[in-house]
Design a protein around this motif. Structure first.
Motif, PDB file in Angstrom:
ATOM      1  N   GLY A  51      29.585  14.905  19.625  1.00 32.15           N
ATOM      2  CA  GLY A  51      28.263  15.518  19.729  1.00 32.15           C
ATOM      3  C   GLY A  51      27.272  14.577  20.378  1.00 32.15           C
ATOM      4  O   GLY A  51      27.635  13.498  20.857  1.00 32.15           O
ATOM      5  N   SER A  52      25.996  15.008  20.414  1.00 28.69           N
ATOM      6  CA  SER A  52      24.987  14.125  21.001  1.00 28.69           C
ATOM      7  C   SER A  52      23.646  14.309  20.298  1.00 28.69           C
ATOM      8  O   SER A  52      23.328  15.390  19.795  1.00 28.69           O
ATOM      9  N   VAL A  53      22.888  13.206  20.276  1.00 30.96           N
ATOM     10  CA  VAL A  53      21.560  13.191  19.643  1.00 30.96           C
ATOM     11  C   VAL A  53      20.549  12.699  20.676  1.00 30.96           C
ATOM     12  O   VAL A  53      20.750  11.649  21.288  1.00 30.96           O
ATOM     13  N   LEU A  54      19.469  13.449  20.857  1.00 29.89           N
ATOM     14  CA  LEU A  54      18.318  12.976  21.635  1.00 29.89           C
ATOM     15  C   LEU A  54      17.259  12.563  20.626  1.00 29.89           C
ATOM     16  O   LEU A  54      16.917  13.346  19.737  1.00 29.89           O
ATOM     17  N   ALA A  55      16.750  11.324  20.743  1.00 25.19           N
ATOM     18  CA  ALA A  55      15.779  10.820  19.770  1.00 25.19           C
ATOM     19  C   ALA A  55      14.492  10.432  20.486  1.00 25.19           C
ATOM     20  O   ALA A  55      14.505   9.564  21.359  1.00 25.19           O
ATOM     21  N   PHE A  56      13.394  11.097  20.108  1.00 22.54           N
ATOM     22  CA  PHE A  56      12.090  10.874  20.755  1.00 22.54           C
ATOM     23  C   PHE A  56      11.157  10.068  19.858  1.00 22.54           C
ATOM     24  O   PHE A  56      11.129  10.253  18.639  1.00 22.54           O
ATOM     25  N   ASP A  57      10.379   9.208  20.461  1.00 21.29           N
ATOM     26  CA  ASP A  57       9.224   8.618  19.779  1.00 21.29           C
ATOM     27  C   ASP A  57       8.279   8.087  20.848  1.00 21.29           C
ATOM     28  O   ASP A  57       8.705   7.750  21.953  1.00 21.29           O
ATOM     29  N   VAL A  58       6.981   8.011  20.499  1.00 20.05           N
ATOM     30  CA  VAL A  58       5.991   7.509  21.449  1.00 20.05           C
ATOM     31  C   VAL A  58       5.753   6.012  21.283  1.00 20.05           C
ATOM     32  O   VAL A  58       5.070   5.408  22.100  1.00 20.05           O
ATOM     33  N   GLN A  59       6.297   5.405  20.231  1.00 22.64           N
ATOM     34  CA  GLN A  59       6.049   3.979  19.979  1.00 22.64           C
ATOM     35  C   GLN A  59       7.273   3.145  20.360  1.00 22.64           C
ATOM     36  O   GLN A  59       8.360   3.343  19.783  1.00 22.64           O
ATOM     37  N   PRO A  60       7.084   2.185  21.269  1.00 23.59           N
ATOM     38  CA  PRO A  60       8.207   1.302  21.605  1.00 23.59           C
ATOM     39  C   PRO A  60       8.808   0.629  20.370  1.00 23.59           C
ATOM     40  O   PRO A  60      10.031   0.467  20.273  1.00 23.59           O
ATOM     41  N   ALA A  61       7.957   0.253  19.395  1.00 24.33           N
ATOM     42  CA  ALA A  61       8.466  -0.417  18.183  1.00 24.33           C
ATOM     43  C   ALA A  61       9.393   0.504  17.399  1.00 24.33           C
ATOM     44  O   ALA A  61      10.389   0.061  16.812  1.00 24.33           O
ATOM     45  N   ALA A  62       9.064   1.791  17.386  1.00 28.46           N
ATOM     46  CA  ALA A  62       9.911   2.753  16.672  1.00 28.46           C
ATOM     47  C   ALA A  62      11.252   2.902  17.393  1.00 28.46           C
ATOM     48  O   ALA A  62      12.316   2.861  16.767  1.00 28.46           O
ATOM     49  N   ILE A  63      11.191   3.047  18.702  1.00 27.80           N
ATOM     50  CA  ILE A  63      12.441   3.209  19.471  1.00 27.80           C
ATOM     51  C   ILE A  63      13.317   1.967  19.280  1.00 27.80           C
ATOM     52  O   ILE A  63      14.542   2.081  19.078  1.00 27.80           O
ATOM     53  N   ALA A  64      12.702   0.782  19.286  1.00 25.30           N
ATOM     54  CA  ALA A  64      13.477  -0.461  19.118  1.00 25.30           C
ATOM     55  C   ALA A  64      14.127  -0.498  17.730  1.00 25.30           C
ATOM     56  O   ALA A  64      15.312  -0.853  17.599  1.00 25.30           O
ATOM     57  N   ALA A  65      13.373  -0.104  16.702  1.00 25.22           N
ATOM     58  CA  ALA A  65      13.921  -0.130  15.337  1.00 25.22           C
ATOM     59  C   ALA A  65      15.043   0.893  15.184  1.00 25.22           C
ATOM     60  O   ALA A  65      16.092   0.605  14.587  1.00 25.22           O
ATOM     61  N   ALA A  66      14.819   2.082  15.735  1.00 19.66           N
ATOM     62  CA  ALA A  66      15.842   3.132  15.616  1.00 19.66           C
ATOM     63  C   ALA A  66      17.100   2.740  16.397  1.00 19.66           C
ATOM     64  O   ALA A  66      18.226   2.923  15.927  1.00 19.66           O
ATOM     65  N   ARG A  67      16.905   2.158  17.592  1.00 18.62           N
ATOM     66  CA  ARG A  67      18.052   1.743  18.412  1.00 18.62           C
ATOM     67  C   ARG A  67      18.881   0.667  17.684  1.00 18.62           C
ATOM     68  O   ARG A  67      20.109   0.720  17.670  1.00 18.62           O
ATOM     69  N   ALA A  68      18.180  -0.281  17.050  1.00 19.10           N
ATOM     70  CA  ALA A  68      18.890  -1.349  16.326  1.00 19.10           C
ATOM     71  C   ALA A  68      19.725  -0.747  15.194  1.00 19.10           C
ATOM     72  O   ALA A  68      20.874  -1.144  14.962  1.00 19.10           O
ATOM     73  N   ARG A  69      19.160   0.235  14.497  1.00 18.58           N
ATOM     74  CA  ARG A  69      19.887   0.878  13.391  1.00 18.58           C
ATOM     75  C   ARG A  69      21.141   1.595  13.910  1.00 18.58           C
ATOM     76  O   ARG A  69      22.220   1.528  13.319  1.00 18.58           O
ATOM     77  N   ILE A  70      20.971   2.273  15.037  1.00 17.69           N
ATOM     78  CA  ILE A  70      22.092   3.051  15.588  1.00 17.69           C
ATOM     79  C   ILE A  70      23.191   2.121  16.122  1.00 17.69           C
ATOM     80  O   ILE A  70      24.390   2.378  15.937  1.00 17.69           O
ATOM     81  N   GLU A  71      22.772   1.017  16.748  1.00 17.26           N
ATOM     82  CA  GLU A  71      23.777   0.037  17.230  1.00 17.26           C
ATOM     83  C   GLU A  71      24.552  -0.529  16.049  1.00 17.26           C
ATOM     84  O   GLU A  71      25.776  -0.625  16.080  1.00 17.26           O
ATOM     85  N   GLN A  72      23.821  -0.886  15.016  1.00 10.28           N
ATOM     86  CA  GLN A  72      24.441  -1.455  13.806  1.00 10.28           C
ATOM     87  C   GLN A  72      25.437  -0.476  13.183  1.00 10.28           C
ATOM     88  O   GLN A  72      26.504  -0.862  12.708  1.00 10.28           O
ATOM     89  N   ALA A  73      25.088   0.816  13.236  1.00 11.31           N
ATOM     90  CA  ALA A  73      25.946   1.843  12.625  1.00 11.31           C
ATOM     91  C   ALA A  73      27.092   2.259  13.555  1.00 11.31           C
ATOM     92  O   ALA A  73      27.962   3.033  13.140  1.00 11.31           O
ATOM     93  N   GLY A  74      27.061   1.792  14.809  1.00  8.13           N
ATOM     94  CA  GLY A  74      28.161   2.086  15.739  1.00  8.13           C
ATOM     95  C   GLY A  74      28.080   3.451  16.404  1.00  8.13           C
ATOM     96  O   GLY A  74      29.106   4.009  16.803  1.00  8.13           O
ATOM     97  N   PHE A  75      26.860   3.991  16.561  1.00  5.26           N
ATOM     98  CA  PHE A  75      26.723   5.323  17.160  1.00  5.26           C
ATOM     99  C   PHE A  75      26.050   5.297  18.536  1.00  5.26           C
ATOM    100  O   PHE A  75      25.592   6.343  19.011  1.00  5.26           O
TER     101      PHE A  75
END
Ligand code: SAM
Length: 196
Positions: A51-75
Motif C-alpha cells: 500500500g501507500s501513505v501520503l503524509a502532509f504537514d505545513v511544518q518542516p519540523a513535523a515532517i522531519a519528526a514524522a520521517r524519522a519515526r517512519i524510518e525507524q519503523a522501517g516503512f
C-alpha cells in the motif's frame, strides 16, 4: 499484569481502532496532519508494503519528526511526505482512489502553537478529501479540539460539514466525552457510500 483500557478512549485511539478493522493491505491512504507521525506509522502498518501513505504537514519540523519515526519503523518505502497544506492533496491523489484520510486538527505538541489548523483551510481540505476518497466505503476521520475558542469554531464547522455529508448519504458518527470541565476533544468518523 494487564493494564486497564482507558474509558472513554482517547479520540486518537478510537480513530485508529475503527480504521484498523476496515483498512486492507494494499490500500492507498492519506495522513492530512502528519505531526509527529503517530498516525502516519499506524496507517503504514495497516496498508503494508503493497500500500501507500501520503503524509502532509505545513511544518518542516513535523515532517522531519514524522520521517524519522517512519524510518525507524522501517516503512520508508511506502510513505511519501509532502510539505504542503492539506487542501492541495488533490494534486497528489486521483479522485475516487483513497481508502482513508485522517485529520488530527490543532497544533503539534511541543512546537509552534501558532501553526494550528484553520477553519477555512480545514473546510477546503475536507471538500478535497471527499473527492479523492473512494466513493464506496472511503473513510474519513477528523479529531476536533473545541476546548479553546478557535478550536470550538473549527469543531463546529467540521460538525456542520459532516452533517451535510450525512444528508448526502454518507454514514457519519461523532464520539466524545460529555459533561467535562472543558469541551472535550471529539472524533467525527464518516464513511462514503454503502459497501466497499
Ligand atoms: C495535532 S497535530 C497532528 C498530530 C499527528 N497526527 C501525530 O500523530 O503526531 C496537527 C498538525 O497539523 C499540522 N497542520 C496545521 N495546518 C495544516 C495544514 N494546512 N496542512 C497540513 N498540516 C497542517 C500542524 O503543523 C501539526 O503538525
Amino acid at each position: 499484569m494487564q493494564r486497564e483500557a482507558m474509558f472513554p478512549p482517547r479520540p486518537t485511539v478510537l480513530a485508529q481502532q475503527i480504521l484498523a478493522g476496515l483498512l486492507r493491505k494494499g490500500d492507498c491512504v492519506i495522513d492530512a496532519t502528519a505531526g509527529n507521525g503517530h498516525d502516519t506509522q499506524f496507517l503504514a502498518e495497516c496498508v503494508g508494503t503493497s500500500g501507500s501513505v501520503l503524509a502532509f504537514d505545513v511544518q518542516p519540523a513535523a515532517i522531519a519528526a514524522a520521517r524519522a519515526r517512519i524510518e525507524q519503523a522501517g516503512f520508508s518505502g511506502s510513505v511519501e511526505f509532502i510539505l504542503e497544506s492539506h487542501e492541495w492533496m488533490g494534486k497528489h491523489a486521483r479522485e475516487n482512489s483513497i481508502a482513508a484520510v485522517m485529520f488530527n486538527l490543532g497544533y503539534l505538541p511541543g512546537e509552534d502553537h501558532g501553526r494550528t489548523t484553520e477553519t477555512t483551510v480545514t473546510l477546503a481540505a475536507l471538500d478535497v478529501a471527499a473527492g479523492v476518497l473512494k466513493q464506496m466505503g472511503g473513510m474519513l476521520s477528523v479529531i476536533c479540539y473545541p476546548g479553546h475558542p478557535a478550536g470550538a469554531t473549527e469543531a463546529a464547522a467540521v460538525e456542520g460539514w459532516m452533517e451535510q455529508q450525512a444528508a448526502k448519504g454518507w454514514r457519519v458518527a461523532k464520539y466524545g466525552a460529555i459533561h467535562t470541565r472543558r469541551p472535550a476533544p471529539f472524533l467525527c468518523f464518516a464513511r462514503t457510500g454503502d459497501n466497499r
